[in-house]
Design a protein around this motif. Structure first.
Motif, PDB file in Angstrom:
ATOM      1  N   UNK A 100       0.603  -5.391  -2.692  1.00 27.60           N
ATOM      2  CA  UNK A 100       1.001  -3.969  -2.423  1.00 27.60           C
ATOM      3  C   UNK A 100       0.594  -2.900  -3.619  1.00 27.60           C
ATOM      4  N   UNK A 101       0.637  -3.154  -4.794  1.00 25.14           N
ATOM      5  CA  UNK A 101       0.098  -2.412  -5.695  1.00 25.14           C
ATOM      6  C   UNK A 101      -1.362  -2.043  -5.794  1.00 25.14           C
ATOM      7  N   UNK A 102      -2.015  -3.481  -5.570  1.00 26.81           N
ATOM      8  CA  UNK A 102      -3.407  -3.716  -5.251  1.00 26.81           C
ATOM      9  C   UNK A 102      -3.951  -2.697  -4.046  1.00 26.81           C
ATOM     10  N   UNK A 103      -3.287  -2.623  -2.897  1.00 30.48           N
ATOM     11  CA  UNK A 103      -3.401  -1.844  -1.717  1.00 30.48           C
ATOM     12  C   UNK A 103      -3.581  -0.414  -2.148  1.00 30.48           C
ATOM     13  N   UNK A 104      -2.300   0.032  -2.820  1.00 32.82           N
ATOM     14  CA  UNK A 104      -1.965   1.439  -3.007  1.00 32.82           C
ATOM     15  C   UNK A 104      -3.181   1.850  -4.093  1.00 32.82           C
ATOM     16  N   UNK A 105      -3.514   1.118  -4.886  1.00 33.71           N
ATOM     17  CA  UNK A 105      -4.589   1.522  -5.995  1.00 33.71           C
ATOM     18  C   UNK A 105      -5.970   1.479  -5.421  1.00 33.71           C
TER      19      UNK A 105
END
Ligand code: FMN
Length: 189
Positions: A52-57
């Motif tokens: 999820x962090x990868x997607x958000x970034x």
């Protein structure tokens, strides 16, 4: 009426994958029945494990943007998959999870309303059938309409000839029946 567009893929990246061979046989059968077939290899659509962090970034990886668009352009999908401990292999879960996510402003669901045919191949005696109800539930939750029934190839290391052609008549008959039903539905849609 234009030819139905069918996306065909296997849930294995392995070079000698029996499910890649199964997908190729299904693609040939669908083509022979007049469908417009796009047969892809998920090796060409690599993606990191969803985070999820990868997607958000960073948003979706380019490969998953392309895959999302590709599915949206088709009427149906044929999936040939191994079972891993009776379950859906992580390659398929990861790919389908990524493409279920919005691509920037595009929040459309590329799975919605598409038909699907499910099949499995395994060197074992059950042909990987335990994955079928799990994949059916997953794709249904994503908005697809998997057809009833499935094709399976037990003893899959012996089930293809040197050219990759499926020599198991029972499995071939199952694929032909499913593809015929799929095309009948798509012609009516
Ligand atoms: C982690 C793992 C779990 C597996 N679990 C099963 C299983 O539950 N049932 C089965 O029939 N084969 C199982 N296998 C064997 C696969 O069917 C076999 O590796 C097959 O060749 C994979 O498909 P592929 O040739 O398309 O890559 C498993 C393989 C791996 C790597």
């Amino acid at each position: 009426m234009s030819a139905p567009k069918i996306l065909v893929l296997a849930g294995s990246a392995r070079k000698d994958s029996v499910n890649k061979k199964l997908a190729a046989n299904a693609a040939d059968i669908a083509r022979a029945r007049g469908a417009q077939v796009t047969h892809i290899d998920l090796t060409d659509y690599e993606a990191p494990l969803y985070h999820g962090d990868d997607e958000a970034e960073n948003g979706l990886p380019d490969s998953m943007k392309a895959m999302r668009k590709l599915l949206a352009e088709h009427d149906a999908m044929i999936v040939a998959t191994p079972e891993y401990n009776g379950n859906i292999p992580p390659l398929l879960v990861n790919t389908f999870d990524w493409i279920s996510r919005p691509d920037g402003e595009d929040r459309s669901n590329p799975f919605a309303g598409k038909l699907a045919i499910l099949m499995a191949a395994s060197p074992g005696g059950l042909g990987g059938v335990r994955v079928i109800p799990r994949l059916r539930a997953f794709l249904t939750d994503l908005g697809m309409m998997p057809l009833p029934g499935h094709a399976s190839v037990p003893g899959a290391f012996q089930a293809f000839d040197a050219d990759g052609r499926l020599t198991n008549d029972r499995s071939r008959g199952q694929i032909e029946g499913l593809v015929d039903t799929l095309i009948k539905f798509l012609d009516r849609a």
